[in-house]
Write an enzyme that holds these catalytic residues in place. Sequence first.
Site, PDB file in Angstrom:
ATOM      1  N   THR A  15      -9.788  -0.958   2.661  1.00 56.65           N
ATOM      2  CA  THR A  15     -10.055   0.469   2.532  1.00 56.65           C
ATOM      3  C   THR A  15     -11.096   0.821   1.469  1.00 56.65           C
ATOM      4  OG1 THR A  15      -8.194   0.682   0.999  1.00 56.65           O
ATOM      5  CG2 THR A  15      -7.745   1.117   3.329  1.00 56.65           C
TER       6      THR A  15
ATOM      7  N   GLY B  37       0.821  -1.204   0.000  1.00 53.23           N
ATOM      8  CA  GLY B  37       0.000   0.000   0.000  1.00 53.23           C
ATOM      9  C   GLY B  37       0.855   1.254   0.000  1.00 53.23           C
TER      10      GLY B  37
ATOM     11  N   ALA C 223      -5.045  -2.940   5.517  1.00 50.59           N
ATOM     12  CA  ALA C 223      -6.416  -2.512   5.804  1.00 50.59           C
ATOM     13  C   ALA C 223      -7.324  -2.801   4.624  1.00 50.59           C
ATOM     14  CB  ALA C 223      -6.455  -1.020   6.129  1.00 50.59           C
TER      15      ALA C 223
ATOM     16  N   ASP D 152      -0.171 -14.492   6.136  1.00 53.35           N
ATOM     17  CA  ASP D 152      -1.614 -14.246   6.047  1.00 53.35           C
ATOM     18  C   ASP D 152      -2.084 -13.786   7.422  1.00 53.35           C
ATOM     19  OD1 ASP D 152      -4.341 -14.215   5.838  1.00 53.35           O
ATOM     20  OD2 ASP D 152      -4.548 -16.272   5.127  1.00 53.35           O
TER      21      ASP D 152
ATOM     22  N   TYR E  74     -16.728   0.562   7.058  1.00 46.99           N
ATOM     23  CA  TYR E  74     -15.284   0.795   7.104  1.00 46.99           C
ATOM     24  C   TYR E  74     -14.885   1.407   8.441  1.00 46.99           C
ATOM     25  CZ  TYR E  74     -10.826   3.148   6.288  1.00 46.99           C
ATOM     26  OH  TYR E  74      -9.539   3.614   6.403  1.00 46.99           O
TER      27      TYR E  74
ATOM     28  N   LEU F 259       1.188   3.679   2.188  1.00 46.60           N
ATOM     29  CA  LEU F 259       1.935   3.968   3.413  1.00 46.60           C
ATOM     30  C   LEU F 259       3.103   2.998   3.576  1.00 46.60           C
ATOM     31  CD1 LEU F 259       2.435   5.565   5.943  1.00 46.60           C
ATOM     32  CD2 LEU F 259       0.715   4.167   7.127  1.00 46.60           C
TER      33      LEU F 259
END
Length: 284
Positions: A64, A11, A62, A38, A127, A13
């Site tokens: 998202t 991702g 996450a 995992d 979320y 970040l």
Amino acid sequence: MKKILITGANGQLGQSILEQSKKYNEIECFFATRNELDITNENLVNQYFEDKLFDFIINCAAYTAVDKAEDDYNNAYLINAKSTELLAKVTNQKSIPFIHISTDYVFDGTEAKPRLETDLTNPIGVYGQTKLQGEELALQNNPKTIIIRTAWVFSRFGNNFLKTMLKLFKEKESISVVSDQIGSPTNALDLAKAILDIISKDELKYGIFNYSNEGECSWFEFAQKIKELSGASTEIIPVSTSAYPTKAKRPAYSLLDKSKIKEVYQLDIPTWENSLKDELNQII
């Protein structure tokens, strides 16, 4: 040398932490792909950490997809909450500090004032609900947990508002952008630097902290600044949230009060405009 494991490494970040870590001689970052670790499987999580020693775990993984989550609660919960619990438990067993990234979506955004870490949470979508559950499970299962709530993350990496706007500027003569949702954009590289600065400290304070760039704007104003700095000519039309319906509700006011993290960790936080300019210089 501090050894750091980062989940969700692909991702924006995770990639930003890797980029920034090159500037820290005392930090070595490790990344586990989904095939290697995992985080939704308790047995595999425990096996992974059996013979590995880390000084910190940063959980950037996450679910998202805010709108998709409305019809996919089980998967959103599995990734945002259950996997966070598993990581918090295993890090607690090994007495490893756990840094978990959360979101402004834990608030409903109905009050036009910057939110404090101690303010009452009230997520208005799946979320936000599952991210809040992740926060609670992390804090319950590892007392050495640092939660960092952030918002409106952008960068040269991954998919985000900045890159979407740059793409649309090349394709469209005009676009519409919501003008009545207010927040502060966050450069993922600034957030990454803040996390690494915290890790570099000799003494840690645990709990919940807010982090975003300084300043505030609407999505429309954010888009206008991207247009200005990139030299695009696309017309940007401001529209209300009601004119742009989505499956999930978004907080109308997402500003986070950053007083605590600045005081506790002595961080110097750039404005979103200056940080956006720096990032565009890397992209364009």
